[in-house]
Design a protein around this motif. Structure first.
Motif, PDB file in Angstrom:
ATOM      1  N   MET A  95       0.845  -1.163   0.000  1.00 15.33           N
ATOM      2  CA  MET A  95       0.000   0.000   0.000  1.00 15.33           C
ATOM      3  C   MET A  95       0.894   1.231   0.000  1.00 15.33           C
ATOM      4  SD  MET A  95      -2.827   1.130   2.811  1.00 15.33           S
ATOM      5  CE  MET A  95      -2.100   2.486   3.667  1.00 15.33           C
ATOM      6  N   PHE A  96       0.428   2.301  -0.612  1.00 16.58           N
ATOM      7  CA  PHE A  96       1.155   3.558  -0.570  1.00 16.58           C
ATOM      8  C   PHE A  96       0.182   4.719  -0.598  1.00 16.58           C
ATOM      9  CE2 PHE A  96       0.794   2.465  -5.017  1.00 16.58           C
ATOM     10  CZ  PHE A  96       0.481   3.652  -5.642  1.00 16.58           C
ATOM     11  N   THR A  97       0.672   5.861  -0.104  1.00 24.30           N
ATOM     12  CA  THR A  97      -0.120   7.077  -0.134  1.00 24.30           C
ATOM     13  C   THR A  97       0.671   8.157  -0.862  1.00 24.30           C
ATOM     14  OG1 THR A  97       0.736   7.953   1.961  1.00 24.30           O
ATOM     15  CG2 THR A  97      -1.207   6.529   2.077  1.00 24.30           C
ATOM     16  N   ILE A  98      -0.038   9.121  -1.451  1.00 21.45           N
ATOM     17  CA  ILE A  98       0.581  10.268  -2.108  1.00 21.45           C
ATOM     18  C   ILE A  98      -0.105  11.516  -1.572  1.00 21.45           C
ATOM     19  CG2 ILE A  98       1.013  11.431  -4.296  1.00 21.45           C
ATOM     20  CD1 ILE A  98       0.735   8.685  -5.658  1.00 21.45           C
ATOM     21  N   GLU A  99       0.706  12.467  -1.096  1.00 26.73           N
ATOM     22  CA  GLU A  99       0.172  13.730  -0.593  1.00 26.73           C
ATOM     23  C   GLU A  99       0.945  14.870  -1.252  1.00 26.73           C
ATOM     24  OE1 GLU A  99      -0.206  13.822   3.774  1.00 26.73           O
ATOM     25  OE2 GLU A  99       0.465  11.738   3.673  1.00 26.73           O
ATOM     26  N   HIS A 100       0.260  15.915  -1.598  1.00 27.27           N
ATOM     27  CA  HIS A 100       0.894  17.091  -2.177  1.00 27.27           C
ATOM     28  C   HIS A 100       0.917  18.189  -1.125  1.00 27.27           C
ATOM     29  CE1 HIS A 100       0.998  15.273  -6.113  1.00 27.27           C
ATOM     30  NE2 HIS A 100      -0.278  14.960  -5.976  1.00 27.27           N
ATOM     31  N   ASP A 101       2.124  18.514  -0.651  1.00 25.55           N
ATOM     32  CA  ASP A 101       2.314  19.608   0.293  1.00 25.55           C
ATOM     33  C   ASP A 101       2.633  20.877  -0.479  1.00 25.55           C
ATOM     34  OD1 ASP A 101       1.860  17.930   2.431  1.00 25.55           O
ATOM     35  OD2 ASP A 101       3.983  17.613   2.869  1.00 25.55           O
ATOM     36  N   PHE A 102       2.880  21.963   0.241  1.00 26.28           N
ATOM     37  CA  PHE A 102       3.163  23.250  -0.389  1.00 26.28           C
ATOM     38  C   PHE A 102       4.367  23.177  -1.318  1.00 26.28           C
ATOM     39  CE2 PHE A 102       5.625  27.226  -0.183  1.00 26.28           C
ATOM     40  CZ  PHE A 102       4.768  28.029  -0.904  1.00 26.28           C
TER      41      PHE A 102
ATOM     42  N   ALA B   3       6.437  20.169  -1.701  1.00 18.69           N
ATOM     43  CA  ALA B   3       6.913  18.804  -1.960  1.00 18.69           C
ATOM     44  C   ALA B   3       5.747  17.860  -2.179  1.00 18.69           C
ATOM     45  CB  ALA B   3       7.744  18.300  -0.790  1.00 18.69           C
ATOM     46  N   THR B   4       6.045  16.782  -2.880  1.00 15.67           N
ATOM     47  CA  THR B   4       5.117  15.655  -2.967  1.00 15.67           C
ATOM     48  C   THR B   4       5.669  14.579  -2.051  1.00 15.67           C
ATOM     49  OG1 THR B   4       4.466  16.168  -5.224  1.00 15.67           O
ATOM     50  CG2 THR B   4       4.134  13.906  -4.491  1.00 15.67           C
ATOM     51  N   VAL B   5       4.819  14.018  -1.195  1.00 18.70           N
ATOM     52  CA  VAL B   5       5.257  13.023  -0.218  1.00 18.70           C
ATOM     53  C   VAL B   5       4.589  11.698  -0.532  1.00 18.70           C
ATOM     54  CG1 VAL B   5       5.371  12.418   2.223  1.00 18.70           C
ATOM     55  CG2 VAL B   5       5.528  14.826   1.529  1.00 18.70           C
ATOM     56  N   ILE B   6       5.417  10.683  -0.786  1.00 19.40           N
ATOM     57  CA  ILE B   6       4.934   9.325  -1.041  1.00 19.40           C
ATOM     58  C   ILE B   6       5.352   8.470   0.144  1.00 19.40           C
ATOM     59  CG2 ILE B   6       5.085   7.307  -2.548  1.00 19.40           C
ATOM     60  CD1 ILE B   6       5.913   9.322  -4.794  1.00 19.40           C
ATOM     61  N   THR B   7       4.410   7.731   0.714  1.00 17.40           N
ATOM     62  CA  THR B   7       4.707   6.830   1.820  1.00 17.40           C
ATOM     63  C   THR B   7       4.415   5.408   1.376  1.00 17.40           C
ATOM     64  OG1 THR B   7       4.127   8.541   3.427  1.00 17.40           O
ATOM     65  CG2 THR B   7       4.217   6.271   4.229  1.00 17.40           C
TER      66      THR B   7
END
Length: 84
Positions: free
Chosen positions: A1-8, A10-14
């Motif tokens: 499983m992975f998540t993708i978040e878009h911050d101000f 950076a893009t953060v993939i976990t």
């Protein structure tokens, strides 16, 4: 499983380690999550190390990431990517 978040900035993939599923799934210890932060000029890969209690961190340039991506699909050898 992975998540993708878009911050101000950076893009953060976990990447979350999960146990294999199904009747023939192997049992193995779970690893800590891998967090990948992509910025305009660099990529930061982090993972908590339970043995040391510290956060392990690798910082690489976008060019190094491109070379890593290419290397995953190439046979053994020496290579240089042509930059345009």
């Amino acid at each position: 499983m992975f998540t993708i978040e878009h911050d101000f900035d950076a893009t953060v993939i976990t990447l979350v380690d999960e146990l294999p599923r199904g009747p023939n799934a192997e049992t193995r210890p779970l690893n800590e999550d891998v967090v990948i932060q992509t910025f305009d000029d660099r990529v930061v890969v982090e993972q908590f190390d339970p043995d040391t209690g510290e956060l392990a961190q690798i910082v690489m340039t976008i060019e190094q990431l491109e070379e890593l991506r290419a290397a995953l699909n190439l046979p053994e050898g020496n290579y240089r990517l042509e930059r345009r």
